[in-house]
Design a protein around this motif. Structure first.
Motif, PDB file in Angstrom:
ATOM      1  N   SER A 313      37.724  -3.404  78.980  1.00  0.00           N
ATOM      2  CA  SER A 313      38.061  -1.791  79.170  1.00  0.00           C
ATOM      3  C   SER A 313      38.688  -1.525  80.497  1.00  0.00           C
ATOM      4  O   SER A 313      38.005  -2.012  81.356  1.00  0.00           O
ATOM      5  CB  SER A 313      36.577  -1.170  78.937  1.00  0.00           C
ATOM      6  N   GLN A 314      39.549  -0.601  80.719  1.00  0.00           N
ATOM      7  CA  GLN A 314      40.413  -0.280  81.853  1.00  0.00           C
ATOM      8  C   GLN A 314      40.270   1.258  81.980  1.00  0.00           C
ATOM      9  O   GLN A 314      40.754   2.020  81.167  1.00  0.00           O
ATOM     10  CB  GLN A 314      41.681  -0.770  81.937  1.00  0.00           C
ATOM     11  N   PRO A 315      39.895   1.556  83.100  1.00  0.00           N
ATOM     12  CA  PRO A 315      39.715   3.199  83.501  1.00  0.00           C
ATOM     13  C   PRO A 315      41.295   3.556  83.531  1.00  0.00           C
ATOM     14  O   PRO A 315      42.147   2.959  84.208  1.00  0.00           O
ATOM     15  CB  PRO A 315      39.024   3.345  84.489  1.00  0.00           C
ATOM     16  N   THR A 316      41.634   4.931  83.126  1.00  0.00           N
ATOM     17  CA  THR A 316      42.812   5.393  83.245  1.00  0.00           C
ATOM     18  C   THR A 316      42.495   6.703  83.724  1.00  0.00           C
ATOM     19  O   THR A 316      41.444   7.440  83.719  1.00  0.00           O
ATOM     20  CB  THR A 316      43.541   5.356  81.721  1.00  0.00           C
ATOM     21  N   GLU A 317      43.526   7.383  83.836  1.00  0.00           N
ATOM     22  CA  GLU A 317      43.518   8.991  84.537  1.00  0.00           C
ATOM     23  C   GLU A 317      42.789   9.787  83.473  1.00  0.00           C
ATOM     24  O   GLU A 317      42.315  10.714  83.772  1.00  0.00           O
ATOM     25  CB  GLU A 317      44.930   9.528  84.948  1.00  0.00           C
ATOM     26  N   GLY A 318      43.347   9.726  82.103  1.00  0.00           N
ATOM     27  CA  GLY A 318      42.544  10.455  81.176  1.00  0.00           C
ATOM     28  C   GLY A 318      41.679   9.971  80.245  1.00  0.00           C
ATOM     29  O   GLY A 318      41.038  10.584  79.352  1.00  0.00           O
ATOM     30  N   MET A 321      41.265   2.366  78.605  1.00  0.00           N
ATOM     31  CA  MET A 321      42.321   1.754  77.854  1.00  0.00           C
ATOM     32  C   MET A 321      41.491   0.689  77.046  1.00  0.00           C
ATOM     33  O   MET A 321      41.038  -0.164  78.150  1.00  0.00           O
ATOM     34  CB  MET A 321      43.512   1.322  78.665  1.00  0.00           C
ATOM     35  N   LEU A 322      41.724   0.265  75.988  1.00  0.00           N
ATOM     36  CA  LEU A 322      40.937  -0.724  75.176  1.00  0.00           C
ATOM     37  C   LEU A 322      41.941  -1.883  75.121  1.00  0.00           C
ATOM     38  O   LEU A 322      43.009  -1.617  74.458  1.00  0.00           O
ATOM     39  CB  LEU A 322      39.942  -0.244  74.479  1.00  0.00           C
ATOM     40  N   SER A 323      41.760  -3.222  75.208  1.00  0.00           N
ATOM     41  CA  SER A 323      42.423  -4.194  74.542  1.00  0.00           C
ATOM     42  C   SER A 323      41.551  -5.375  74.045  1.00  0.00           C
ATOM     43  O   SER A 323      40.577  -5.508  74.446  1.00  0.00           O
ATOM     44  CB  SER A 323      43.333  -4.661  75.549  1.00  0.00           C
ATOM     45  N   LEU A 324      42.199  -6.300  73.030  1.00  0.00           N
ATOM     46  CA  LEU A 324      41.021  -7.113  72.614  1.00  0.00           C
ATOM     47  C   LEU A 324      41.817  -8.583  72.615  1.00  0.00           C
ATOM     48  O   LEU A 324      43.003  -8.842  73.009  1.00  0.00           O
ATOM     49  CB  LEU A 324      41.554  -6.915  70.899  1.00  0.00           C
ATOM     50  N   GLU A 332      45.501 -12.112  75.265  1.00  0.00           N
ATOM     51  CA  GLU A 332      45.453 -10.991  74.899  1.00  0.00           C
ATOM     52  C   GLU A 332      45.981 -10.881  73.342  1.00  0.00           C
ATOM     53  O   GLU A 332      47.119 -11.736  73.066  1.00  0.00           O
ATOM     54  CB  GLU A 332      46.314  -9.958  75.424  1.00  0.00           C
ATOM     55  N   ILE A 333      45.190 -10.336  72.557  1.00  0.00           N
ATOM     56  CA  ILE A 333      45.778 -10.224  71.082  1.00  0.00           C
ATOM     57  C   ILE A 333      46.548  -9.107  70.636  1.00  0.00           C
ATOM     58  O   ILE A 333      47.517  -9.338  70.055  1.00  0.00           O
ATOM     59  CB  ILE A 333      44.306 -10.289  70.153  1.00  0.00           C
ATOM     60  N   THR A 334      45.716  -7.939  71.272  1.00  0.00           N
ATOM     61  CA  THR A 334      46.728  -6.515  70.963  1.00  0.00           C
ATOM     62  C   THR A 334      48.010  -6.460  71.743  1.00  0.00           C
ATOM     63  O   THR A 334      47.966  -6.663  73.013  1.00  0.00           O
ATOM     64  CB  THR A 334      45.693  -5.471  71.276  1.00  0.00           C
ATOM     65  N   PRO A 335      49.361  -6.178  71.120  1.00  0.00           N
ATOM     66  CA  PRO A 335      50.344  -6.066  71.779  1.00  0.00           C
ATOM     67  C   PRO A 335      50.338  -5.084  72.929  1.00  0.00           C
ATOM     68  O   PRO A 335      50.809  -5.332  73.923  1.00  0.00           O
ATOM     69  CB  PRO A 335      51.286  -5.797  70.665  1.00  0.00           C
ATOM     70  N   THR A 336      49.593  -3.928  72.468  1.00  0.00           N
ATOM     71  CA  THR A 336      49.541  -2.753  73.503  1.00  0.00           C
ATOM     72  C   THR A 336      48.222  -2.495  73.435  1.00  0.00           C
ATOM     73  O   THR A 336      47.443  -2.291  72.401  1.00  0.00           O
ATOM     74  CB  THR A 336      50.433  -1.567  73.220  1.00  0.00           C
ATOM     75  N   GLY A 337      47.523  -1.892  74.519  1.00  0.00           N
ATOM     76  CA  GLY A 337      46.068  -1.250  74.519  1.00  0.00           C
ATOM     77  C   GLY A 337      45.940  -0.135  73.792  1.00  0.00           C
ATOM     78  O   GLY A 337      47.022   0.653  73.336  1.00  0.00           O
ATOM     79  N   PHE A 338      44.998   0.204  73.670  1.00  0.00           N
ATOM     80  CA  PHE A 338      44.526   1.402  72.830  1.00  0.00           C
ATOM     81  C   PHE A 338      43.755   2.492  73.689  1.00  0.00           C
ATOM     82  O   PHE A 338      42.604   2.106  74.269  1.00  0.00           O
ATOM     83  CB  PHE A 338      43.638   1.131  71.443  1.00  0.00           C
ATOM     84  N   GLU A 339      44.368   3.615  73.983  1.00  0.00           N
ATOM     85  CA  GLU A 339      43.672   4.584  74.798  1.00  0.00           C
ATOM     86  C   GLU A 339      42.761   5.358  74.279  1.00  0.00           C
ATOM     87  O   GLU A 339      43.162   6.109  73.195  1.00  0.00           O
ATOM     88  CB  GLU A 339      44.843   5.197  75.782  1.00  0.00           C
TER      89      GLU A 339
END
Length: 349
Positions: A313-318, A321-324, A332-339
């Protein structure tokens, strides 16, 4: 649950489900309206605008009976590979397994006891059961097959009171570690004895290891940033990187095989994300930590679900962001994170 059963009626009236009297007599002419009421002796009195006459009708109602709503039991048989007492997504259902209701609780199937066969999803169902307690067992179950339903908890020993506890960490082998002010209390749940492990540092994270040890992330001011608590309560400082980062470590998550991830602590600069591989009884030193080549912003966290993956879990401005990530490969499994907009913290995975 039982419901009243009202049956049978005779013309011209009957009793409906709400115990109201309903008259079936059709009107003789458009001008004739029937008003009905019970007389003193239960007779029915009719009246009309044009003429008045009394008609005696006898109301017949059958005696009441009890109706029982039947119950059902459903469940699933599966391979609980991680002993979590719940079916995870990667755990295989067992097809074609016999399950029975042990009516006399003699731990074996007897003639006449209900049987069910698990379907393609490992599920079984027993229908049309009464409200009595039921015990469900596997037919021909072996000693290593454990039923999680029905659960019949039984307290063993005397409850142990722990004052000012802030975090409960489940260990192994009957030992439980409790975080309290000033250190860790290691409790033997079988004997009720406890050992206080004092540590003059703020504990940032605590991770139970598969072999029962406890890995603590804490900085004591003497250059130590990680500690291992051995059962039954020996504390030893360990070095996870050489040289150790001056800021220490922020978070860690390790699965049941000893694989996981470690995040370096940082207030301003991006934090390094490391992979961790700790085998049973292995000495914890820099050899158990490897670089993933990735970095995360300050305030990031790693969450393990006891399976073979972890969520970063990474903090963002809004929000966050989650990544697997794969624990075994450290990639990393996910190509892009899920915000997650507005998100602040991952509670569980």
């Amino acid at each position: 649950m039982s419901l009243p059963c009202i049956g049978g009626s005779t013309s011209p009236g009957f009793i409906d489900g709400g115990s109201r009297f309903v008259n079936r007599v059709p009107p003789r002419s458009p001008q004739f309206r029937l008003a009905a009421r019970f007389g003193r002796k239960g007779a029915l009195t009719s009246a009309s605008k044009s003429r008045s006459r009394s008609t005696r009708r006898r109301l017949v109602v059958e005696s009441l009976c009890e109706r029982h709503l039947l119950a059902a039991i459903t469940g699933v048989v599966f391979e609980d590979t991680n002993a979590s007492w719940r079916q995870d997504a990667d755990e295989t259902p067992i097809v074609g397994r016999l399950v029975y209701i042990d009516a006399n609780d003699n731990q074996q199937w007897d003639d006449g006891e209900p049987l069910a066969l698990t379907d393609a999803s490992g599920r079984f169902t027993f229908d049309e059961l009464n409200s009595d307690p039921k015990i469900v067992r596997l037919f021909g179950g072996s000693a290593d097959e454990q039923l999680t339903f029905p659960v019949q908890p039984e307290r063993i020993g005397t409850p142990i009171a722990v004052e000012a506890a802030s975090n409960l960490l489940i260990g192994a082998g009957g030992f439980v570690s409790v975080q309290i002010e000033g250190g860790i209390l290691v409790v033997d749940m079988t004997s009720g004895e406890s050992v206080l492990v004092e540590i003059a540092a703020e504990i940032r994270a605590a991770q139970p290891l598969p072999d029962g040890r406890l890995l603590l992330l804490a900085s004591d001011g003497d250059g130590n940033h990680a500690f291992v608590v051995d059962v039954p309560g020996d504390l030893n400082a360990v070095q996870l990187e050489n040289p150790s980062p001056s800021s220490g470590w922020a978070d860690i998550a390790v699965d049941a095989t000893g694989n996981g991830f470690l995040i370096q602590s940082s207030d301003e600069l991006p934090s390094a994300l490391r992979s961790v591989r700790i085998a049973d009884d292995q000495a914890i030193d820099p050899s158990v930590v490897e670089s993933t080549g990735a970095s995360v912003p300050p305030g990031s966290a790693v969450i393990g679900g006891g399976s073979i993956t972890s969520v970063v879990s990474q903090p963002t401005e809004g929000g966050i962001m989650l990544s697997l990530w794969s624990n075994a490969t450290g990639t990393e499994i996910t190509p892009t994170g899920f915000e997650v907009a507005g998100g602040r913290e991952v509670l569980s995975y």
